[in-house]
Write a protein that holds these residues in place. Structure first.
Motif, short mmCIF file in Angstrom:
data_model
loop_
_atom_site.label_atom_id
_atom_site.label_comp_id
_atom_site.label_asym_id
_atom_site.label_seq_id
_atom_site.Cartn_x
_atom_site.Cartn_y
_atom_site.Cartn_z
N TYR A 43 0.83 -1.20 0.00
CA TYR A 43 0.00 0.00 0.00
C TYR A 43 0.87 1.26 0.00
CZ TYR A 43 -3.51 3.43 1.40
OH TYR A 43 -4.33 4.53 1.46
N SER A 44 1.90 1.23 0.82
CA SER A 44 2.77 2.40 0.92
C SER A 44 3.53 2.66 -0.38
CB SER A 44 3.76 2.21 2.07
OG SER A 44 4.67 3.28 2.15
N SER A 45 4.01 1.61 -1.03
CA SER A 45 4.84 1.80 -2.22
C SER A 45 4.04 1.93 -3.50
CB SER A 45 5.83 0.63 -2.34
OG SER A 45 5.13 -0.59 -2.54
N GLU A 46 2.90 1.21 -3.59
CA GLU A 46 2.12 1.19 -4.82
C GLU A 46 0.91 2.11 -4.79
OE1 GLU A 46 3.13 -0.72 -7.55
OE2 GLU A 46 4.90 -0.90 -6.25
N GLY A 47 0.45 2.47 -3.59
CA GLY A 47 -0.73 3.34 -3.47
C GLY A 47 -2.04 2.59 -3.42
N TRP A 48 -2.00 1.26 -3.41
CA TRP A 48 -3.21 0.45 -3.35
C TRP A 48 -2.84 -0.98 -2.98
CZ3 TRP A 48 -4.52 -3.74 -6.66
CH2 TRP A 48 -3.54 -4.04 -7.62
N VAL A 49 -3.84 -1.74 -2.53
CA VAL A 49 -3.60 -3.14 -2.19
C VAL A 49 -4.94 -3.87 -2.16
CG1 VAL A 49 -3.79 -2.88 0.33
CG2 VAL A 49 -2.32 -4.68 -0.61
N ILE A 50 -4.92 -5.16 -2.47
CA ILE A 50 -6.06 -6.05 -2.25
C ILE A 50 -5.68 -6.98 -1.10
CG2 ILE A 50 -7.59 -7.81 -3.19
CD1 ILE A 50 -6.93 -6.79 -5.98
N PRO A 51 -6.23 -6.78 0.09
CA PRO A 51 -5.90 -7.68 1.20
C PRO A 51 -6.38 -9.11 0.94
CG PRO A 51 -6.93 -5.65 1.99
CD PRO A 51 -7.13 -5.70 0.50
N LYS A 52 -5.72 -10.07 1.56
CA LYS A 52 -6.18 -11.46 1.47
C LYS A 52 -7.47 -11.67 2.26
CE LYS A 52 -1.75 -13.74 0.59
NZ LYS A 52 -0.79 -14.78 1.05
N ALA A 53 -7.62 -10.95 3.35
CA ALA A 53 -8.83 -11.07 4.17
C ALA A 53 -10.03 -10.57 3.39
CB ALA A 53 -8.68 -10.27 5.46
N GLN A 54 -11.20 -11.17 3.63
CA GLN A 54 -12.40 -10.74 2.93
C GLN A 54 -13.62 -10.91 3.82
OE1 GLN A 54 -11.71 -13.89 -0.16
NE2 GLN A 54 -13.93 -14.14 0.00
N LEU A 55 -14.71 -10.25 3.43
CA LEU A 55 -15.94 -10.28 4.20
C LEU A 55 -16.73 -11.55 3.90
CD1 LEU A 55 -16.75 -6.57 3.48
CD2 LEU A 55 -16.39 -7.49 5.77
N PRO A 56 -17.52 -12.04 4.88
CA PRO A 56 -18.24 -13.30 4.70
C PRO A 56 -19.27 -13.22 3.57
CG PRO A 56 -18.16 -12.69 7.02
CD PRO A 56 -17.66 -11.51 6.25
N ALA A 57 -19.44 -14.33 2.86
CA ALA A 57 -20.33 -14.38 1.70
C ALA A 57 -21.77 -14.07 2.08
CB ALA A 57 -20.23 -15.75 1.03
N ALA A 58 -22.23 -14.62 3.22
CA ALA A 58 -23.63 -14.40 3.62
C ALA A 58 -23.89 -12.92 3.89
CB ALA A 58 -23.95 -15.24 4.86
N TYR A 59 -22.90 -12.22 4.43
CA TYR A 59 -23.04 -10.79 4.70
C TYR A 59 -23.17 -10.01 3.40
CZ TYR A 59 -21.96 -6.23 6.81
OH TYR A 59 -21.99 -4.92 7.23
N ILE A 60 -22.35 -10.37 2.42
CA ILE A 60 -22.41 -9.70 1.13
C ILE A 60 -23.74 -9.98 0.43
CG2 ILE A 60 -21.37 -9.58 -1.16
CD1 ILE A 60 -19.76 -8.20 1.07
N ASP A 61 -24.26 -11.19 0.59
CA ASP A 61 -25.58 -11.51 0.03
C ASP A 61 -26.65 -10.57 0.57
OD1 ASP A 61 -24.52 -13.58 -1.43
OD2 ASP A 61 -25.11 -15.15 -0.02
N ARG A 62 -26.59 -10.29 1.88
CA ARG A 62 -27.57 -9.38 2.49
C ARG A 62 -27.40 -7.95 1.96
NH1 ARG A 62 -26.10 -12.31 7.16
NH2 ARG A 62 -25.00 -10.54 8.07
#
Length: 498
Positions: free
Chosen positions: A55-74
């Motif tokens: 993040y510091s060197s490139e200005g962006w990042v995609i973390p490995k951690a993610q939100l639960p699928a059921a939460y995104i469904d809601r």
């Protein structure tokens, strides 16, 4: 952290079974965490040292951690409702989607997106980048319909944001699959390094979400854009100076995401700096924009004017029959309780349908059938009655819930086979108990901050007319719930157990 792994509680004879259950559970696999690459556990420190460096060197990042699928469904259901309630607004321009009344910006949003902004996974990741004092000052849904989803030209956010000193982390949370073919976010690596703005111009192209774009001559001096492809539940983080945009969606698939804007409270939203109008392509009301202090303290010397979170519990607003008691047990009791959990090999561990570990006595709730099973089970252990205060003979059912950071409990009212009193003790990660009138799926709700060693009791209206839930958290948590039985229900036999 009070403990580092759940298995510290478990006797070795139980450990192999519990770890096998953990490894095979699909929700745990889907969360996308690789503990070997992370500095902390669960949601405590979701960004690895390598991700922070990127993040510091490139200005962006995609973390490995993610939100639960059921939460995104809601959240997708929430988005569908918002789109239906705002028929005159392009779905790419759902500004202030976390605010439920339209205000001057004209969008009727949902508190569900304000709740998303407070999710511990997102807040903990943001804290690793900008520190512990965090303000949410914006939330916008960028939903590109299939076939005619609008383009977002290459730009820098800070070009039209009245924040000084200019500092913001944007979390872009994918609700749909977002890839090159349906107009995913695109970023220019290292474009943030100089901490300056490139020359922008105002476009007259009506097919653009925003009308401010970086001139081609400036873009030609930068690295080539990178496609930020995300699955639902994944999110990216980018810096306020990072050049980014997205192509039009001409595919047959929708592309929806939520951009959450976080700034450190050392920065100030200068409400009079820019005119509140539609000069950016749609209306932004800087003068009356609501900002929320989500974590830590204000460090703007009072210059930032925050809106109270709508789910905070005000004086006298608790439902009749709800009682919250702080620090009702001691640390010594907590230590003794942990030892009992670790050493007693008779504890009947199983899994709730949502995935957390549970043990039940007296009467068992069958999660598969979603009903109380009155088949005889062991009575409440005497040791539990000795350790915890106020456990009278009317309480004949007990359940211990062991939550990881990713575990929560959805909205519900306890089964009516249980009686008029519910008593709960909480240990470990402090989490709010959320309350709302039964059947009220939208609108304000109450949030009671329940901490380590606290208890709460539900009776009367709070028991029968209000739903409650427990959100995910930042660490591990244990609750112990005692229930009576309804008068019409055959009491479970109570016996002495050593």
């Amino acid at each position: 952290a009070l403990w580092s792994q759940w298995h510290l509680f478990l006797h070795p004879r139980n450990l192999s079974l519990m770890l096998a259950m953990e490894a095979s559970h699909p929700r745990k696999k889907a969360r996308g965490l690789d503990d070997s690459d992370h500095d902390g556990l669960e949601y405590g420190h979701p960004l690895s040292s390598a991700e922070i460096k990127a993040y510091s060197s490139e200005g962006w990042v995609i973390p490995k951690a993610q939100l639960p699928a059921a939460y995104i469904d809601r959240l997708r259901l929430t988005l569908d409702r918002i789109i239906a309630e705002n028929p005159d607004t392009r779905p790419e321009r759902l500004v202030s989607a976390h605010v439920e009344d339209r205000g001057n910006e004209g969008v009727k949003g949902s508190q569900d997106f304000l709740d998303l902004a407070q999710h511990p996974l997102l807040l903990n990741a943001v804290e690793q980048l900008i520190g512990p004092d965090i303000c949410l000052w914006g939330c916008q849904v960028f939903c590109k319909p299939s076939g005619d989803g609008m383009e977002v030209p290459m730009h820098q956010d800070g070009q039209y944001w009245p924040i000084r000193p200019l500092a913001t982390v944007t979390a872009w949370v994918a609700l749909d699959h977002s890839d090159k073919s349906n107009g995913c976010l695109r970023v220019v690596p290292k474009s943030h390094v100089g901490r300056s703005h490139f020359e922008h111009f105002k476009s007259e192209d009506q097919a653009l979400v925003l009308n401010q774009a970086i001139k081609e001559a400036a873009l030609a001096q930068l690295e080539a854009p990178v496609d930020v492809e995300l699955c639902p539940g994944q999110f990216s983080l980018h810096d306020v100076y990072t050049v980014h945009g997205s192509s039009a969606n001409t595919s047959s698939r929708r592309r929806a995401g939520v951009a959450l804007r976080y700034m450190p409270t050392t920065s100030v939203l200068e409400r009079q700096m820019f005119r509140s109008d539609a000069s950016a392509g749609y209306t932004i009301d800087w003068e009356n924009r609501r900002i929320f202090l989500l974590r830590g303290v204000d460090r703007s010397a009072g210059k930032n004017l925050y809106t109270a979170l709508p789910n905070s519990l005000g004086s006298g607003s608790a439902p009749p029959g709800f009682v919250h008691t702080k620090a009702v047990v001691s640390e010594a009791t907590w230590t003794a309780f942990k030892q009992w959990l670790e050493q007693d090999t008779s504890i009947p561990w199983e899994r709730a349908i949502e995935g957390r570990r549970v043990a039940q006595w007296g009467v068992r709730y069958d999660y598969a059938q979603q009903a109380v099973d009155f088949t005889s089970v062991a009575p409440i252990p005497v040791r539990l009655r000795e350790l915890l205060p106020g456990i009278g003979p009317e309480f004949v059912q007990c359940i211990v819930n062991m939550y990881s950071a990713a575990d929560g409990i959805p909205w519900h009212i306890d089964d009516t086979s249980f009686g008029p009193d519910v008593l709960v003790f909480c240990f470990g990660d402090p989490r709010p108990l959320l309350l709302r009138p039964s059947g009220q799926s939208t609108g304000p709700r109450l949030s009671v901050p329940v901490g380590h060693l606290d208890s709460y009791r539900l009776s009367g209206q709070a028991r029968y007319e209000w739903e409650h839930s427990v959100p995910q958290g930042a660490g591990n948590r244990v609750s112990v719930t005692f229930r009576s039985l309804a008068p019409s229900t055959m009491p479970a036999p109570e016996a002495t157990q050593s």
